[in-house]
Design a protein around this motif. Structure first.
Motif, PDB file in Angstrom:
ATOM      1  N   VAL A 168       0.868  -1.388   0.155  1.00 36.06           N
ATOM      2  CA  VAL A 168       0.094   0.095   0.028  1.00 36.06           C
ATOM      3  C   VAL A 168       0.892   1.286  -0.014  1.00 36.06           C
ATOM      4  N   PHE A 169       1.944   1.447   0.879  1.00 36.72           N
ATOM      5  CA  PHE A 169       2.648   2.214   0.945  1.00 36.72           C
ATOM      6  C   PHE A 169       4.130   2.170   0.244  1.00 36.72           C
ATOM      7  N   GLU A 170       4.247   1.613  -0.851  1.00 38.11           N
ATOM      8  CA  GLU A 170       5.449   1.364  -1.495  1.00 38.11           C
ATOM      9  C   GLU A 170       5.767   2.609  -2.297  1.00 38.11           C
ATOM     10  N   ASP A 171       5.018   3.714  -2.420  1.00 35.56           N
ATOM     11  CA  ASP A 171       5.409   4.886  -3.094  1.00 35.56           C
ATOM     12  C   ASP A 171       5.422   5.963  -1.888  1.00 35.56           C
ATOM     13  N   LEU A 172       5.339   5.701  -0.657  1.00 35.99           N
ATOM     14  CA  LEU A 172       5.603   6.904   0.310  1.00 35.99           C
ATOM     15  C   LEU A 172       7.054   7.005   0.630  1.00 35.99           C
ATOM     16  N   SER A 173       7.111   8.304   0.663  1.00 36.23           N
ATOM     17  CA  SER A 173       8.491   9.012   0.931  1.00 36.23           C
ATOM     18  C   SER A 173       8.767   8.924   2.335  1.00 36.23           C
ATOM     19  N   VAL A 174      10.256   8.372   2.776  1.00 34.81           N
ATOM     20  CA  VAL A 174      10.378   8.122   4.054  1.00 34.81           C
ATOM     21  C   VAL A 174      11.728   8.529   4.370  1.00 34.81           C
ATOM     22  N   THR A 175      12.443   8.738   3.193  1.00 31.99           N
ATOM     23  CA  THR A 175      14.117   9.270   3.808  1.00 31.99           C
ATOM     24  C   THR A 175      13.799  10.991   3.579  1.00 31.99           C
ATOM     25  N   LEU A 176      14.824  11.668   4.001  1.00 32.25           N
ATOM     26  CA  LEU A 176      14.638  13.221   4.080  1.00 32.25           C
ATOM     27  C   LEU A 176      14.834  13.702   2.425  1.00 32.25           C
ATOM     28  N   ARG A 177      15.493  12.967   1.932  1.00 29.11           N
ATOM     29  CA  ARG A 177      15.646  13.300   0.300  1.00 29.11           C
ATOM     30  C   ARG A 177      14.611  13.132  -0.255  1.00 29.11           C
ATOM     31  N   GLN A 178      13.834  12.099  -0.079  1.00 30.42           N
ATOM     32  CA  GLN A 178      12.623  11.620  -0.752  1.00 30.42           C
ATOM     33  C   GLN A 178      11.460  12.595  -0.356  1.00 30.42           C
ATOM     34  N   LEU A 179      11.594  13.062   0.993  1.00 27.57           N
ATOM     35  CA  LEU A 179      10.530  14.015   1.716  1.00 27.57           C
ATOM     36  C   LEU A 179      10.726  15.393   0.866  1.00 27.57           C
ATOM     37  N   ARG A 180      11.882  15.856   0.580  1.00 29.33           N
ATOM     38  CA  ARG A 180      12.243  17.081   0.031  1.00 29.33           C
ATOM     39  C   ARG A 180      11.787  17.136  -1.254  1.00 29.33           C
ATOM     40  N   ASN A 181      12.098  16.260  -2.061  1.00 31.99           N
ATOM     41  CA  ASN A 181      11.609  16.015  -3.548  1.00 31.99           C
ATOM     42  C   ASN A 181      10.229  15.769  -3.628  1.00 31.99           C
ATOM     43  N   ARG A 182       9.473  15.494  -2.730  1.00 36.65           N
ATOM     44  CA  ARG A 182       7.951  15.268  -2.676  1.00 36.65           C
ATOM     45  C   ARG A 182       7.286  16.413  -2.404  1.00 36.65           C
ATOM     46  N   LEU A 183       8.031  17.169  -1.586  1.00 39.30           N
ATOM     47  CA  LEU A 183       7.306  18.593  -1.405  1.00 39.30           C
ATOM     48  C   LEU A 183       7.249  19.532  -2.691  1.00 39.30           C
ATOM     49  N   PHE A 184       8.300  19.535  -3.590  1.00 42.94           N
ATOM     50  CA  PHE A 184       8.274  20.293  -4.679  1.00 42.94           C
ATOM     51  C   PHE A 184       7.738  19.793  -6.063  1.00 42.94           C
ATOM     52  N   GLN A 185       6.862  18.717  -5.885  1.00 40.14           N
ATOM     53  CA  GLN A 185       5.916  18.212  -6.884  1.00 40.14           C
ATOM     54  C   GLN A 185       4.649  18.829  -7.054  1.00 40.14           C
ATOM     55  N   ASP A 186       3.989  18.739  -8.284  1.00 44.16           N
ATOM     56  CA  ASP A 186       2.876  19.285  -8.560  1.00 44.16           C
ATOM     57  C   ASP A 186       1.639  19.344  -7.346  1.00 44.16           C
ATOM     58  N   ASN A 187       1.540  17.878  -6.879  1.00 42.31           N
ATOM     59  CA  ASN A 187       0.414  17.555  -6.145  1.00 42.31           C
ATOM     60  C   ASN A 187       0.720  17.722  -4.817  1.00 42.31           C
ATOM     61  N   SER A 188       1.860  18.684  -4.258  1.00 40.13           N
ATOM     62  CA  SER A 188       2.126  18.517  -2.759  1.00 40.13           C
ATOM     63  C   SER A 188       1.188  19.658  -2.226  1.00 40.13           C
ATOM     64  N   ILE A 189       1.448  19.501  -1.050  1.00 39.77           N
ATOM     65  CA  ILE A 189       0.584  20.346  -0.146  1.00 39.77           C
ATOM     66  C   ILE A 189       1.043  21.944  -0.152  1.00 39.77           C
ATOM     67  N   LEU A 190       2.251  22.274  -0.539  1.00 41.11           N
ATOM     68  CA  LEU A 190       2.702  23.419  -0.683  1.00 41.11           C
ATOM     69  C   LEU A 190       1.570  24.393  -1.776  1.00 41.11           C
ATOM     70  N   SER A 191       0.985  23.610  -2.666  1.00 39.81           N
ATOM     71  CA  SER A 191       0.051  24.451  -3.358  1.00 39.81           C
ATOM     72  C   SER A 191      -1.266  24.898  -2.907  1.00 39.81           C
ATOM     73  N   SER A 192      -1.537  24.330  -1.699  1.00 42.41           N
ATOM     74  CA  SER A 192      -2.976  24.571  -0.972  1.00 42.41           C
ATOM     75  C   SER A 192      -2.665  24.964   0.330  1.00 42.41           C
ATOM     76  N   LEU A 193      -1.588  24.884   1.057  1.00 41.60           N
ATOM     77  CA  LEU A 193      -1.299  25.242   2.399  1.00 41.60           C
ATOM     78  C   LEU A 193      -0.962  26.448   2.824  1.00 41.60           C
ATOM     79  N   PRO A 194      -1.485  27.256   3.371  1.00 42.05           N
ATOM     80  CA  PRO A 194      -1.155  28.628   3.927  1.00 42.05           C
ATOM     81  C   PRO A 194       0.163  28.598   5.096  1.00 42.05           C
ATOM     82  N   LEU A 195       1.238  29.115   4.164  1.00 42.95           N
ATOM     83  CA  LEU A 195       2.376  29.004   5.069  1.00 42.95           C
ATOM     84  C   LEU A 195       2.789  30.083   6.025  1.00 42.95           C
ATOM     85  N   ASN A 196       1.953  31.246   5.790  1.00 43.50           N
ATOM     86  CA  ASN A 196       2.207  32.547   6.517  1.00 43.50           C
ATOM     87  C   ASN A 196       3.569  32.694   6.795  1.00 43.50           C
ATOM     88  N   SER A 197       4.258  32.613   8.110  1.00 44.77           N
ATOM     89  CA  SER A 197       5.372  33.286   8.232  1.00 44.77           C
ATOM     90  C   SER A 197       6.630  31.990   7.976  1.00 44.77           C
TER      91      SER A 197
END
Length: 406
Positions: A168-197
């Protein structure tokens, strides 16, 4: 004053003497001083969502930190070695247990502004814990079925999967490098999450946001395998988030970044709880543990009744030390305490024999087996005594026919 959180006896004596020096204070104030002295108050255990079959009572009963895995096990219908006397968890429906338990541990904050509809309890003695015992129970009892067990700590790159979680979670990001790359993909939460400060260019902020991305991805990946949420095997999810703690270390707990991160985390946790609860059709328990910092685990040393004289000597050595430090009023109370201990030097603690938790099971097996064998002997003896050899004994019939033929 009772024993709390497994504190050693020397610490209890010190607290007793200190509270005795507080002239004009009642028992409630001494209890508050005890809690402040141990530094165990402030952390929080919250239940965001739970089914009707699991009953959490509304109250402020403190839960020992080392018993949180037992609460998770009992809520899922598993047994534990030591009885849990915590009144916050009531006996629910024994025939309908939850299909999943989700436990999220948030480090760096002792309390979160969670919704009012949840139930929160203070944590007493927040020591590090794990749900390995619950995971092993699921793996042992439901090895032939399809359980999903996921234990993940993104900041430490620590992951443990059992059963269908590997697929089920074969594609889940688990390492720090994978997590960083996942954030800058098109469907990440950065596009919808208010970062504020918060900033996208800061490593600490990215670590915090990547943990929120993991929460979103777990619910998203599980939604593609909804059939696993409807089977009869229970599932377990244990997540540890340390990003908020790093934000507090980087900017300070009074900074605007820490306040914004706390609010974003609360909103993400509530959304994650609702998604997991709906995926399991309202039959899941979602819990959150907010811990400012874990204490070092307390080790409970066994006391032997054969060493009672040494224990009394240790008591009196501490008494002579405290007598020169504390006030006269406390000294009289300590003298009375040690006089009671000296009255029975052979067994000052009145310790009971330590029974194994399987004692009742073995006792019932042996008892009913003996009763069954006794009844069998009585019935067989009665039938043999009243048996007619001419009609009931096949041995008599065979020998009687042989005699006639001869």
């Amino acid at each position: 004053m009772g024993r709390r959180g497994g504190a050693p006896w020397a610490l209890e004596v010190a607290v007793l003497v200190t509270s005795a020096c507080l002239a004009g204070k009642d028992c409630d104030n001494s209890d508050s001083f005890f809690c402040l002295f141990l530094g165990v108050c402030g952390d929080e255990f919250s239940v965001l969502r739970s089914p009707q079959s699991v009953v959490f009572r509304d109250g402020s009963w403190p839960i020992p930190g080392e018993r949180i895995p037992d609460v998770a096990a009992l809520s899922m219908g598993f047994s534990v070695e030591d009885d849990l006397s915590w009144p916050g968890l009531a006996v629910g429906d024994l025939f309908h247990r939850p299909r999943a338990t989700v436990l999220v541990t948030v480090k760096g904050v002792d309390k979160l502004a969670l919704p009012v509809k949840g139930i929160s309890y203070p944590i007493e003695n927040a020591v590090p814990f794990s749900l390995d015992s619950v995971a092993n129970a699921i793996h042992t009892l439901f090895s032939e079925e399809t359980p999903v067990v996921l234990q993940l700590a993104p900041s430490e790159e620590r992951v443990y999967m059992v059963g269908k979680a590997n697929s089920v979670f074969e594609d889940l990001s688990v390492t720090l490098r994978q997590l960083r790359n996942r954030l800058f993909q098109d469907n990440s939460i950065l596009s919808s999450l208010p970062l504020n400060s918060l900033s996208r260019n800061n490593e600490v902020d990215l670590l915090f946001l990547s943990e929120l991305q993991v929460l979103h991805d777990i619910a998203s990946l599980l939604s593609r395998h909804k059939h696993l949420a409807k089977d009869h095997s229970p599932d377990l999810y244990s997540l540890e988030l340390a990003g908020l703690e790093e934000v507090g270390k980087r900017y300070g707990e009074d900074s605007q970044q820490f306040k914004d991160a706390s609010q974003i985390l609360v909103d993400s946790l509530q959304k994650f709880a609702d998604e997991m609860f709906n995926l399991y059709s309202g039959n899941a328990v979602v819990e959150v543990v907010a811990v400012k910092a874990f204490n070092s685990p307390l080790t409970r040393k066994t006391r032997s009744i054969l060493q009672s004289s040494q224990v009394v000597d240790a008591h009196f050595s501490i008494y002579h030390l405290l007598k020169n430090v504390f006030c006269m009023q406390a000294s009289f109370k300590v003298i009375h305490l040690f006089s009671l201990l000296q009255s029975k030097p052979e067994n000052p603690y009145n310790l009971a024999y330590p029974y194994n938790y399987n004692y009742s099971v073995i006792f019932n097996i042996i008892l009913w087996m003996m009763i069954g064998l006794a009844l069998a002997v009585i019935v067989i003896s009665y039938n043999l005594w009243n048996m007619d050899p001419g009609y009931d004994s096949i041995i008599y019939r065979m020998t009687n026919q042989k005699i006639r033929m001869d």
